[in-house]
Design an enzyme around this catalytic site. Structure first.
Site, PDB file in Angstrom:
ATOM      1  N   GLN A  43     -41.346  -8.769  15.192  1.00  0.00           N
ATOM      2  CA  GLN A  43     -42.022  -8.911  14.116  1.00  0.00           C
ATOM      3  C   GLN A  43     -41.304  -8.281  12.990  1.00  0.00           C
ATOM      4  OE1 GLN A  43     -45.460  -6.237  12.678  1.00  0.00           O
ATOM      5  NE2 GLN A  43     -46.801  -8.286  13.369  1.00  0.00           N
ATOM      6  N   LYS A  90     -49.217 -12.576  10.305  1.00  0.00           N
ATOM      7  CA  LYS A  90     -50.434 -12.005  10.620  1.00  0.00           C
ATOM      8  C   LYS A  90     -51.056 -11.456   9.167  1.00  0.00           C
ATOM      9  CE  LYS A  90     -53.146  -8.564  13.111  1.00  0.00           C
ATOM     10  NZ  LYS A  90     -53.076  -7.386  13.921  1.00  0.00           N
ATOM     11  N   PRO A 121     -49.163  -5.908  17.770  1.00  0.00           N
ATOM     12  CA  PRO A 121     -48.535  -4.601  17.551  1.00  0.00           C
ATOM     13  C   PRO A 121     -49.039  -3.477  17.328  1.00  0.00           C
ATOM     14  CG  PRO A 121     -48.296  -6.258  15.749  1.00  0.00           C
ATOM     15  CD  PRO A 121     -49.068  -7.048  16.733  1.00  0.00           C
ATOM     16  N   MET A 122     -48.914  -2.290  17.268  1.00  0.00           N
ATOM     17  CA  MET A 122     -49.496  -1.181  16.953  1.00  0.00           C
ATOM     18  C   MET A 122     -48.352  -0.292  16.706  1.00  0.00           C
ATOM     19  SD  MET A 122     -52.732  -0.901  19.312  1.00  0.00           S
ATOM     20  CE  MET A 122     -53.427   0.543  18.432  1.00  0.00           C
ATOM     21  N   GLU A 123     -48.026  -0.020  15.396  1.00  0.00           N
ATOM     22  CA  GLU A 123     -46.970   0.824  14.953  1.00  0.00           C
ATOM     23  C   GLU A 123     -47.226   2.360  15.399  1.00  0.00           C
ATOM     24  OE1 GLU A 123     -43.430   2.109  13.297  1.00  0.00           O
ATOM     25  OE2 GLU A 123     -44.150   0.153  13.880  1.00  0.00           O
ATOM     26  N   ARG A 169     -55.800  -2.592  19.973  1.00  0.00           N
ATOM     27  CA  ARG A 169     -56.655  -1.406  20.252  1.00  0.00           C
ATOM     28  C   ARG A 169     -57.382  -1.249  21.629  1.00  0.00           C
ATOM     29  NH1 ARG A 169     -60.566   0.320  16.004  1.00  0.00           N
ATOM     30  NH2 ARG A 169     -60.718  -1.726  15.981  1.00  0.00           N
ATOM     31  N   CYS A 175     -50.460  -4.885   7.778  1.00  0.00           N
ATOM     32  CA  CYS A 175     -50.322  -3.445   7.991  1.00  0.00           C
ATOM     33  C   CYS A 175     -51.124  -2.695   6.933  1.00  0.00           C
ATOM     34  CB  CYS A 175     -48.999  -2.805   8.123  1.00  0.00           C
ATOM     35  SG  CYS A 175     -48.610  -1.108   8.462  1.00  0.00           S
ATOM     36  N   GLY A 192     -59.772  -8.631  15.990  1.00  0.00           N
ATOM     37  CA  GLY A 192     -60.564  -7.658  15.602  1.00  0.00           C
ATOM     38  C   GLY A 192     -61.657  -7.590  16.149  1.00  0.00           C
ATOM     39  N   GLU A 193     -62.184  -6.219  16.800  1.00  0.00           N
ATOM     40  CA  GLU A 193     -63.475  -5.943  17.503  1.00  0.00           C
ATOM     41  C   GLU A 193     -63.702  -6.754  18.788  1.00  0.00           C
ATOM     42  OE1 GLU A 193     -65.291  -3.231  16.824  1.00  0.00           O
ATOM     43  OE2 GLU A 193     -63.625  -2.636  15.621  1.00  0.00           O
TER      44      GLU A 193
END
Length: 315
Positions: A68, A139, A7-9, A224, A98, A200-201
């Site tokens: 979520q 998460k 998820p990405m707010e 991302r 978050c 992450g990354e």
């Protein structure tokens, strides 16, 4: 290997999930968070965040979507989790990662990583409210200011009954700055008996391999990278290059069509600029396009430029 769309707010809404799952092989999507305070939210809030509930909690290509929740009150988190699954969510995910200052100021998201006992209480309440056959997941980040509680937090979530745990390999203070500390995820995985998902990354096949080697995880979550290089799962699974710019332009125009149809036309310029801000990390053409439309607020004028660029790219 399982690949999960994070998820990405404010970015990864229903339409973006549908676009990305249409060209990728994600095993699961997690929605933007539903903010829980001290009330049982009405059904419309869940449907607004997750319209997929009306189609079997799946995107149009059949990828499962899990709701979520974010909040700090165990009782109301439990009540809203119960409602989420009654409406069709295949389980519930809890956001303890978050980094938003506004969210943290209101005792939500990553700030709770300073309180392992509270993590336990929230997860336990949600687990008891959700039918046993449905997963309750969470998460986290590696901590808030530092990593001193990373293992205590993870253990609290497992002991409370979580089915699996996704870990973003940085603290709140580290934000999104490289590097991601995958080795800490490995320490969590070694100490837990539930599945652990690394996040992450992870930008390509090589990053995925290095992450899996460092963490020992076979399940990965990406957020991302899916906006920077939209064919991310193929890049990870098959070690291919990013999709062509003309294919990206076609995706952008699909989003334009959706925004026009779904009553989001007035917001389309800002949504598009937000996406281009990610895309320009991989595509020089996105930077050029961003500069040409930066001052435009008329969605129709922007789409005209997009169509012109696509015609040139395809010729």
């Amino acid at each position: 290997m399982r690949l999960i769309l994070a998820p990405m707010e404010g970015v990864m809404d229903h339409d973006m999930r549908d676009l990305l799952t249409g060209i990728n092989t994600f095993d699961l999507c997690v929605t933007e968070f539903v903010r829980v305070t001290d009330t049982l939210l009405p059904n419309r809030v869940f449907y607004r965040t997750c319209p997929e509930l009306l189609q079997g909690a799946k995107t149009s290509n059949g990828t499962p979507v899990r709701l979520q929740l974010l909040g700090s009150h165990p009782e109301y988190m439990a009540l809203n989790a119960q409602r989420a699954v009654k409406l069709g969510s295949p389980g519930v995910d809890i956001n303890f990662g978050c980094p938003s200052k506004t969210v943290n100021k209101n005792r939500g998201g990553a700030i709770l990583l300073r309180e392992p006992d509270q993590l336990f209480s929230i997860v336990r309440a949600v687990r008891e409210a959700v039918p046993a056959e449905l997963p309750v997941t969470a998460k986290i980040r590696l901590g808030y200011e530092d990593k001193s509680l990373f293992l205590e937090n993870a253990r609290a979530i497992e002991q409370a009954g979580a089915s699996e745990l996704a870990v973003h390999a940085r603290t709140k203070a580290e934000g999104y700055r490289p590097p991601a500390h995958w080795e800490y995820i490995g320490k969590i995985r070694e100490n837990l008996g539930i599945p652990v998902i690394a996040n992450g990354e992870i930008w390509n096949h090589e990053d995925a391999r290095r992450c899996m080697d460092a963490s020992g995880c076979t399940d990965l979550m990406v957020g991302r990278p899916s906006l920077v290089t939209p064919n991310i799962t193929t890049m990870i699974r098959e070690s291919v290059r990013p999709m062509s710019w003309s294919s990206v332009l076609q995706l952008i125009l699909q989003l334009s069509d959706r925004d026009r149809q779904n009553g989001k036309w007035q917001y389309h310029p800002s949504r598009l600029k937000q996406w281009l801000n990610y895309l320009r990390k991989a595509y020089p053409q996105a930077q050029n396009l961003f500069e040409r439309i930066r001052s435009l607020r008329d969605a129709d004028a922007i789409v005209e430029i997009l169509c012109s660029d696509l015609a040139r790219a395809a010729s």
